[in-house]
Scaffold this motif. Structure first.
Motif, PDB file in Angstrom:
ATOM      1  N   GLY A 124       0.817  -1.206   0.000  1.00 41.50           N
ATOM      2  CA  GLY A 124       0.000   0.000   0.000  1.00 41.50           C
ATOM      3  C   GLY A 124       0.849   1.253   0.000  1.00 41.50           C
ATOM      4  N   HIS A 125       1.863   1.293   0.851  1.00 34.24           N
ATOM      5  CA  HIS A 125       2.771   2.441   0.885  1.00 34.24           C
ATOM      6  C   HIS A 125       3.549   2.551  -0.422  1.00 34.24           C
ATOM      7  N   GLN A 126       3.921   1.412  -0.980  1.00 37.16           N
ATOM      8  CA  GLN A 126       4.702   1.411  -2.214  1.00 37.16           C
ATOM      9  C   GLN A 126       3.912   2.009  -3.371  1.00 37.16           C
ATOM     10  N   VAL A 127       2.668   1.595  -3.530  1.00 32.06           N
ATOM     11  CA  VAL A 127       1.892   2.090  -4.660  1.00 32.06           C
ATOM     12  C   VAL A 127       1.494   3.546  -4.449  1.00 32.06           C
ATOM     13  N   ALA A 128       1.295   3.966  -3.193  1.00 32.96           N
ATOM     14  CA  ALA A 128       1.000   5.379  -2.930  1.00 32.96           C
ATOM     15  C   ALA A 128       2.169   6.259  -3.355  1.00 32.96           C
ATOM     16  N   LEU A 129       3.377   5.810  -3.055  1.00 35.68           N
ATOM     17  CA  LEU A 129       4.560   6.565  -3.454  1.00 35.68           C
ATOM     18  C   LEU A 129       4.712   6.575  -4.971  1.00 35.68           C
ATOM     19  N   ALA A 130       4.505   5.419  -5.606  1.00 37.08           N
ATOM     20  CA  ALA A 130       4.619   5.344  -7.061  1.00 37.08           C
ATOM     21  C   ALA A 130       3.605   6.267  -7.740  1.00 37.08           C
ATOM     22  N   ARG A 131       2.403   6.319  -7.198  1.00 36.92           N
ATOM     23  CA  ARG A 131       1.383   7.200  -7.788  1.00 36.92           C
ATOM     24  C   ARG A 131       1.751   8.666  -7.607  1.00 36.92           C
ATOM     25  N   ARG A 132       2.327   9.013  -6.458  1.00 40.43           N
ATOM     26  CA  ARG A 132       2.751  10.392  -6.233  1.00 40.43           C
ATOM     27  C   ARG A 132       3.860  10.780  -7.216  1.00 40.43           C
ATOM     28  N   VAL A 133       4.788   9.864  -7.444  1.00 41.14           N
ATOM     29  CA  VAL A 133       5.845  10.124  -8.422  1.00 41.14           C
ATOM     30  C   VAL A 133       5.233  10.330  -9.806  1.00 41.14           C
ATOM     31  N   ARG A 134       4.260   9.503 -10.165  1.00 39.59           N
ATOM     32  CA  ARG A 134       3.616   9.635 -11.473  1.00 39.59           C
ATOM     33  C   ARG A 134       2.907  10.982 -11.594  1.00 39.59           C
ATOM     34  N   GLU A 135       2.251  11.425 -10.519  1.00 44.87           N
ATOM     35  CA  GLU A 135       1.571  12.721 -10.542  1.00 44.87           C
ATOM     36  C   GLU A 135       2.555  13.859 -10.805  1.00 44.87           C
ATOM     37  N   LEU A 136       3.735  13.762 -10.208  1.00 41.30           N
ATOM     38  CA  LEU A 136       4.726  14.835 -10.333  1.00 41.30           C
ATOM     39  C   LEU A 136       5.417  14.836 -11.689  1.00 41.30           C
ATOM     40  N   THR A 137       5.650  13.649 -12.251  1.00 42.83           N
ATOM     41  CA  THR A 137       6.438  13.551 -13.483  1.00 42.83           C
ATOM     42  C   THR A 137       5.589  13.402 -14.736  1.00 42.83           C
ATOM     43  N   GLY A 138       4.359  12.929 -14.590  1.00 38.58           N
ATOM     44  CA  GLY A 138       3.516  12.680 -15.757  1.00 38.58           C
ATOM     45  C   GLY A 138       3.774  11.349 -16.422  1.00 38.58           C
ATOM     46  N   VAL A 139       4.703  10.538 -15.887  1.00 41.23           N
ATOM     47  CA  VAL A 139       4.987   9.216 -16.448  1.00 41.23           C
ATOM     48  C   VAL A 139       5.027   8.189 -15.328  1.00 41.23           C
ATOM     49  N   ARG A 140       4.768   6.952 -15.699  1.00 36.95           N
ATOM     50  CA  ARG A 140       4.874   5.876 -14.718  1.00 36.95           C
ATOM     51  C   ARG A 140       6.339   5.587 -14.426  1.00 36.95           C
ATOM     52  N   PRO A 141       6.721   5.483 -13.163  1.00 38.67           N
ATOM     53  CA  PRO A 141       8.106   5.109 -12.847  1.00 38.67           C
ATOM     54  C   PRO A 141       8.385   3.669 -13.258  1.00 38.67           C
ATOM     55  N   TYR A 142       9.658   3.365 -13.470  1.00 36.93           N
ATOM     56  CA  TYR A 142      10.050   2.032 -13.909  1.00 36.93           C
ATOM     57  C   TYR A 142       9.848   1.025 -12.777  1.00 36.93           C
ATOM     58  N   VAL A 143       9.282  -0.132 -13.114  1.00 37.85           N
ATOM     59  CA  VAL A 143       8.992  -1.189 -12.140  1.00 37.85           C
ATOM     60  C   VAL A 143       9.656  -2.479 -12.594  1.00 37.85           C
ATOM     61  N   VAL A 144      10.435  -3.082 -11.692  1.00 36.71           N
ATOM     62  CA  VAL A 144      11.084  -4.377 -11.937  1.00 36.71           C
ATOM     63  C   VAL A 144      10.280  -5.466 -11.240  1.00 36.71           C
ATOM     64  N   GLU A 145      10.045  -6.573 -11.928  1.00 39.23           N
ATOM     65  CA  GLU A 145       9.479  -7.749 -11.272  1.00 39.23           C
ATOM     66  C   GLU A 145      10.625  -8.652 -10.825  1.00 39.23           C
ATOM     67  N   ALA A 146      10.684  -8.916  -9.518  1.00 38.34           N
ATOM     68  CA  ALA A 146      11.793  -9.703  -8.965  1.00 38.34           C
ATOM     69  C   ALA A 146      11.899 -11.066  -9.634  1.00 38.34           C
ATOM     70  N   GLU A 147      10.778 -11.653  -9.982  1.00 36.34           N
ATOM     71  CA  GLU A 147      10.810 -12.975 -10.611  1.00 36.34           C
ATOM     72  C   GLU A 147      11.599 -12.967 -11.917  1.00 36.34           C
ATOM     73  N   ASP A 148      11.592 -11.829 -12.622  1.00 35.07           N
ATOM     74  CA  ASP A 148      12.341 -11.743 -13.876  1.00 35.07           C
ATOM     75  C   ASP A 148      13.851 -11.784 -13.653  1.00 35.07           C
ATOM     76  N   LEU A 149      14.288 -11.356 -12.467  1.00 30.55           N
ATOM     77  CA  LEU A 149      15.714 -11.437 -12.143  1.00 30.55           C
ATOM     78  C   LEU A 149      16.185 -12.879 -12.044  1.00 30.55           C
ATOM     79  N   LEU A 150      15.262 -13.788 -11.760  1.00 33.23           N
ATOM     80  CA  LEU A 150      15.604 -15.197 -11.604  1.00 33.23           C
ATOM     81  C   LEU A 150      15.579 -15.946 -12.929  1.00 33.23           C
ATOM     82  N   THR A 151      14.829 -15.457 -13.881  1.00 32.46           N
ATOM     83  CA  THR A 151      14.706 -16.150 -15.160  1.00 32.46           C
ATOM     84  C   THR A 151      15.541 -15.513 -16.266  1.00 32.46           C
TER      85      THR A 151
END
Length: 243
Positions: A124-151
């Motif tokens: 919940g805190h993570q997505v609230a911060l990500a949304r605030r960043v998006r509001e300020l910049t106008g773009v979605r911040p980059y998101v890594v899926e941890a599972e992709d680091l394994l494959t």
């Protein structure tokens, strides 16, 4: 926003410390490990020769540090920084995020901290911060899926570097095992990272899981919608405007 100051925000147990270990291996960034949560837990943290005790003060010192050289900050989201003195955080530097399936995160977190409350899982805190960043910049911040680091560690880090605006260094994908001074305050939480030599899967089984423990089950269903928001963002990384 200063591209020389790079943040990675993840829930606890999201492989963010392994990611930090990779950033240490690069050798081209000054690396900070959980300075905002250090202020919450112990009332202070250090940035160079400065002892700081507020989130906004910390943000200012990190900005100043990044004027001379690249800085990487890895932080966890079990705490709500935005409404506890950290409202300036989203406007400082470049923010990226790492997510991991909550069915893996929650049992691992509970095994380390049986006294945890549901909010500390952190989506919940993570997505609230990500949304605030998006509001300020106008773009979605980059998101890594941890599972992709394994494959596909190489491809995942190469794409991350492109998204974060830093060069890809293939040599950073492996390292020598060992504890690191930068995470000494919370070293018991990072033994998997300390023992690793690359991004690797842990097959540890947990006694309490989201399938057999009602509290963890309820936490999973509480946080799953937040996780799904950022998972959708991770799968549409080329979006360039707010939708």
């Amino acid at each position: 926003m200063d591209a020389n100051l790079l943040f990675l925000w993840g829930t606890p147990r999201s492989m963010s410390t392994a990611f930090l270990r990779m950033m240490l291996e690069r050798g081209d960034h000054e690396v900070f490990h959980e300075p905002f949560s250090s202020i919450v837990v112990q009332g202070w943290t250090t940035v160079g020769d400065h002892k700081v005790s507020s989130h906004d003060e910390l943000s200012r010192h990190l900005e100043e540090r990044a004027r001379d050289h690249p800085v990487f900050v890895k932080e966890t989201t079990e705490y709500d920084y935005l409404t506890n003195g950290g409202d300036h955080i989203p406007s400082v530097g470049r923010h990226t995020f790492i997510i991991r399936d909550p069915r893996r995160v929650i049992p691992s977190h509970y095994a380390m901290n049986p006294e945890m409350v549901c909010a500390e899982i952190g989506y919940g805190h993570q997505v609230a911060l990500a949304r605030r960043v998006r509001e300020l910049t106008g773009v979605r911040p980059y998101v890594v899926e941890a599972e992709d680091l394994l494959t596909d560690a190489r491809g995942t880090i190469e794409r991350y570097c492109a998204g974060a605006g830093i060069p890809f260094l293939e040599s950073s994908l492996s390292w020598q095992p060992g504890d690191q001074q930068v995470w000494s305050r919370t070293s018991p939480w990072h033994q998997d990272a300390a023992g690793s030599t690359c991004f690797t899967r842990s097959d540890r089984a947990y006694r309490s899981t989201t399938d057999n423990d009602r509290f963890l089950y309820d936490c999973y269903w509480h946080h799953r919608p937040h996780y799904n928001v950022l998972r959708k963002w991770a799968r549409t990384q080329h979006a360039v405007s707010v939708v």
